[in-house]
Design a protein around this motif. Structure first.
Motif, PDB file in Angstrom:
ATOM      1  N   LYS A 150       0.865  -1.169   0.000  1.00 12.65           N
ATOM      2  CA  LYS A 150       0.000   0.000   0.000  1.00 12.65           C
ATOM      3  C   LYS A 150       0.907   1.227   0.000  1.00 12.65           C
ATOM      4  N   ILE A 209      -2.684   3.859  -2.931  1.00 14.10           N
ATOM      5  CA  ILE A 209      -2.623   2.904  -4.042  1.00 14.10           C
ATOM      6  C   ILE A 209      -2.241   1.531  -3.502  1.00 14.10           C
ATOM      7  N   VAL A 210      -3.028   0.529  -3.807  1.00 15.36           N
ATOM      8  CA  VAL A 210      -2.664  -0.846  -3.465  1.00 15.36           C
ATOM      9  C   VAL A 210      -2.212  -1.527  -4.743  1.00 15.36           C
ATOM     10  N   LEU A 211      -0.990  -2.054  -4.734  1.00 12.98           N
ATOM     11  CA  LEU A 211      -0.482  -2.678  -5.957  1.00 12.98           C
ATOM     12  C   LEU A 211       0.465  -3.836  -5.660  1.00 12.98           C
TER      13      LEU A 211
END
Lengths: 84, 84
Positions: free
Chosen positions: A4, A46-48
């Protein structure tokens, strides 16, 4: 691995922040004293997927430059945290 | 004593975030993969005078409820840090 990333975008100190000034005035009108300054910014979470923290940081750093922040008026900072 | 309070206001997870969805789509259109979610919130930085951290926290907590956040759609969290 999932990460995150929190991108915090704030106006440069030299740029006038009318939204912050409006909040400051509202708080003062509510009878509060001792408020020095109020500044408003935005936060993008942003979750990636990514291989490691460094790679994720570098990638989102580029996104911030190219898309998320306006380099003329704003500065940004990033926090990367792994998600269990 | 002066304190800086950072109020982070984000939409509740159940609330649709079109701004976040737009950023996610833009990043994907730029050729990026592995993005799970993007959420946009706001951050309010308040510098104020106060006797101690607990009092300042409680005060800004009330302000967040009454003015800064919309309790129907948003949640918030506070960080209080003393300024040297």
């Amino acid at each position: 691995m999932k990460y995150k990333v929190i991108v915090r975008v704030v106006l440069k100190p030299s740029v006038l922040d009318p939204q912050g000034a409006a909040i400051e005035r509202a708080l003062t009108a509510m009878g509060n004293k001792g408020i020095d300054s109020v500044r408003v910014g935005k936060i993008i979470e942003i979750v990636l997927e990514g291989p490691d923290e460094k790679t994720v940081f570098d990638k989102v750093n580029i996104w911030s430059d190219e898309l998320l922040a306006n380099p003329n008026m704003e500065t940004y900072s990033l926090i990367v945290e792994p998600i269990a």
